[in-house]
Scaffold this motif. Sequence first.
Motif, short mmCIF file in Angstrom:
data_model
loop_
_atom_site.label_atom_id
_atom_site.label_comp_id
_atom_site.label_asym_id
_atom_site.label_seq_id
_atom_site.Cartn_x
_atom_site.Cartn_y
_atom_site.Cartn_z
N GLU A 554 0.87 -1.20 -0.09
CA GLU A 554 -0.12 0.13 -0.07
C GLU A 554 0.99 1.29 -0.06
OE1 GLU A 554 -3.13 -0.15 -0.41
OE2 GLU A 554 -3.13 -2.19 -0.51
N THR A 555 1.85 1.26 0.45
CA THR A 555 3.07 2.38 0.46
C THR A 555 4.09 2.08 -0.30
OG1 THR A 555 3.82 1.51 2.46
CG2 THR A 555 2.16 3.31 2.85
N PRO A 556 4.63 2.95 -1.16
CA PRO A 556 4.07 4.48 -1.19
C PRO A 556 2.82 4.44 -1.91
CG PRO A 556 5.97 3.93 -2.58
CD PRO A 556 5.81 2.74 -1.77
N ASN A 557 1.87 5.51 -1.75
CA ASN A 557 0.84 5.54 -2.44
C ASN A 557 0.69 6.66 -3.31
OD1 ASN A 557 0.87 7.72 -0.48
ND2 ASN A 557 -0.85 7.03 0.58
N ILE A 558 1.86 7.14 -3.44
CA ILE A 558 1.97 8.32 -4.60
C ILE A 558 2.88 7.95 -5.60
CG2 ILE A 558 2.58 10.83 -5.14
CD1 ILE A 558 1.85 11.52 -2.16
N ALA A 559 2.42 7.88 -6.83
CA ALA A 559 3.16 7.58 -8.06
C ALA A 559 4.32 8.63 -8.09
CB ALA A 559 2.41 7.42 -9.34
N ASN A 560 5.68 7.92 -8.48
CA ASN A 560 6.85 8.70 -8.56
C ASN A 560 7.87 7.98 -8.52
OD1 ASN A 560 8.46 11.14 -8.76
ND2 ASN A 560 6.76 12.32 -7.60
N ILE A 561 9.13 8.41 -8.68
CA ILE A 561 10.65 7.68 -8.56
C ILE A 561 10.89 7.98 -7.17
CG2 ILE A 561 12.73 8.02 -9.57
CD1 ILE A 561 11.58 8.73 -12.27
N TYR A 562 11.38 6.95 -6.36
CA TYR A 562 11.95 6.93 -5.01
C TYR A 562 13.25 6.51 -5.14
CZ TYR A 562 6.73 7.72 -3.82
OH TYR A 562 5.78 8.02 -3.62
N ASN A 563 14.01 7.33 -4.20
CA ASN A 563 15.40 7.03 -4.10
C ASN A 563 15.62 5.87 -2.92
OD1 ASN A 563 15.92 10.33 -4.02
ND2 ASN A 563 16.48 9.07 -5.73
N ILE A 564 16.28 4.72 -3.21
CA ILE A 564 16.27 3.93 -2.14
C ILE A 564 17.82 4.19 -1.37
CG2 ILE A 564 16.81 1.24 -1.62
CD1 ILE A 564 15.84 0.53 -4.33
N LYS A 565 17.47 4.67 -0.01
CA LYS A 565 18.78 5.33 0.73
C LYS A 565 19.03 4.53 2.06
CE LYS A 565 19.03 9.84 0.50
NZ LYS A 565 18.55 11.34 0.80
N ASN A 566 20.29 4.58 2.06
CA ASN A 566 20.77 4.20 3.53
C ASN A 566 21.30 5.40 4.01
OD1 ASN A 566 22.08 2.79 5.64
ND2 ASN A 566 23.75 2.05 4.62
N LYS A 567 20.71 6.04 5.06
CA LYS A 567 21.19 7.33 5.69
C LYS A 567 21.19 8.48 4.42
CE LYS A 567 23.61 5.17 9.26
NZ LYS A 567 24.92 5.21 10.03
N ASN A 568 22.32 8.90 3.92
CA ASN A 568 22.10 9.94 2.91
C ASN A 568 22.58 9.38 1.70
OD1 ASN A 568 21.33 12.11 4.56
ND2 ASN A 568 23.51 12.33 5.53
N GLU A 569 22.97 7.94 1.77
CA GLU A 569 23.66 7.50 0.57
C GLU A 569 22.61 6.85 -0.29
OE1 GLU A 569 26.16 3.85 -0.83
OE2 GLU A 569 25.90 3.95 1.28
N ILE A 570 22.48 7.43 -1.62
CA ILE A 570 21.53 6.62 -2.53
C ILE A 570 22.15 5.72 -3.35
CG2 ILE A 570 20.09 7.35 -4.49
CD1 ILE A 570 20.33 10.08 -4.02
N ILE A 571 21.24 4.52 -3.07
CA ILE A 571 21.79 2.98 -3.59
C ILE A 571 21.44 3.12 -5.10
CG2 ILE A 571 21.85 0.72 -3.40
CD1 ILE A 571 21.20 1.06 -0.35
N LYS A 572 20.02 3.07 -5.16
CA LYS A 572 19.46 3.10 -6.41
C LYS A 572 18.31 3.51 -6.36
CE LYS A 572 20.17 -1.15 -7.41
NZ LYS A 572 20.15 -2.26 -8.29
#
Length: 641
Positions: A554-572
């Motif tokens: 059910e989440t996220p519930n807004i269509a968009n592109i999301y960063n997969i992050k570990n703290k401040n590091e964007i993994i993909k």
Amino acid sequence: MQFKNPEILYALFLLLVPIIIHLFQLRRFKKEAFTNVAFLKEIKQNSRKSSQIKKWLILCTRLLLLAAIILAFAQPFNSKNNTFKVEKETVIYIDNSFSMQAKGSQGELLKRAIQDVISNAPENDKISVVTNNNTFKNTPIKAIKNDLLRLDYTPNQLSLESAFLKCKTLFSNKKGTLKNMVFVSDFQQQTGDFNPQLDSLTNLRLVKLEPINTNNVSIDTAYISETTPTNHRLKVVLKNSGNPIENIPISIFNGDTLIAKTSVEITKEAETTFTIPTNNIINGKIIIDDTGLQFDNSLYFNINNKSKINVLAINNGDDVFLKKIFTANEFNLISTSSNALNYNIIDQQHLVILNELQTISNAMISALKHFTLQGGSVIIIPSKTINLQSYNLLLTNYNSGFSNQILAEKRITTINYAHPLYKKGVFEKQVTNFQYPKVLSFYETTSNNFTSILSYEDDKPFLFQSQNVFVFTSALNADNSNFKNSPLIVPTLYNIAKQSFKTPELYYTIGNNNEFEVATQLQQDDILSLVNNGISIIPRQKYFNNKVIINTSETPNIANIYNIKNKNEIIKNVSYNYNRNESNLIYQDLSNLENVTLSNSIAHVFNTIKSDAKVNVLWKWFVIFALVLLIIEMLILKYFK
């Protein structure tokens, strides 16, 4: 008719007083001497007739006048079906799904519906309001007015049956309470029947809102149809639920940069293909220009740097076929013999293949057990001559095992098309006349607690799955089987490897059960989050030695592109889009529903509810009637001779 003060009606006995006065004529006559008696008799006879009529008229008007005054003081009233005596509850379901974006005669269906509910619902009465994603319980409409005006569309659409059951839970358990349930929706076509079970005190009123047209074009799906060393071929599929369109533009953006644009003609369905360089990371968005529903005019997708899948092949047989399948552009294949195996590298793998080992050491059994507990996958291909005890020591951990070996030719005739290995993109249709592979010997299993993937003609398994272990029951070398020459071997082994590490797909659909894996190593207490424009979501996740499995629904519930992050590091990055189920503007026929009231006007429904419980006060009419009678009496006294 009923009375607020019925005890005053005893005063009606006072009406006997004027009746007695008029009947007994309690007054004395005075005698007068008169010479012409005959003339007097004639006058007396005429006047007596006239006087009698006048007296009766005055008697009637006074009786009616007194009766009207007494009834006015008793305060009479009436109501429909005596519902004023019954406590009432109202629950309103407002459908705020995406199909309510359609335009009605006064604007978007949802916005107009909210305005009508606010305008027509009793302002001070406590009601409950249910939407697809919110509940407002037992509150005046004016208290939630701002919340309703801010109500937005949601991808989480309730079925009518679910909405009905949810509304029922908001009614109290008081006996004898009149329950009004109002559904405000466009009643878009849904799977499953809607047959509400209503009792005698529950009224279900359906307000069907209709758009002025049902034309809508949607981006149905997008997928990579072909990949070359230099380019991806991205295929986009559009669907149309209205009139044919000669020219609809389609644009693709990478971030905010337009990278491709075209246009198509569409009747019911249309396809177009874009070419995208393979070396680029794409945070993509496909957009069409359509005046119908807006939620399906865009589709987000991601093309990330590929995470290669780590495959370890432990061989005692030919591994050429494995090297042909697990190529370097998608896999990191390590092929080694059992004697030269470095056990430290097992936990770094996603898939381990035991290729025709004759025996499995206790150290390897222990390492593989730990590896599978950490989410790794194993393929077991037995040798024609095996140490049965060592194999069963391993297989016991997965509720399976081998018994004796059968030296007989068997054909592999049955494919489990519903299995995830073959469910998507392998077969265009179920094949029944393919050239069957065969084996010359195989091992029988000691348990049926597994999922069969490929089976022999007698339904015994050739390949089965138990947990995350895939077991062949026969050796695959050329002396025992021709399965290596079968077209089945490539998709079977390739998809097992692909499923051993589920890299994020092009995009995911909100509301579905989505699962993907991220190759990363986390420190203690670290967690991954999905982040976009200030929205930060911590999804359900499970950490293993070299990867994190992420589950979303059910989440996220807004269509968009999301960063997969570990703290401040964007993994993909990962993309989410709304389900396209509501893009087809086809609506339900509600005429066959029993014991419900159908309407297309919210105002009409609330007026009906109000009139059902409305008390009509009548004392004013009796006061007016008394005044009219008083005037009539005065006129009779003055003008009637």
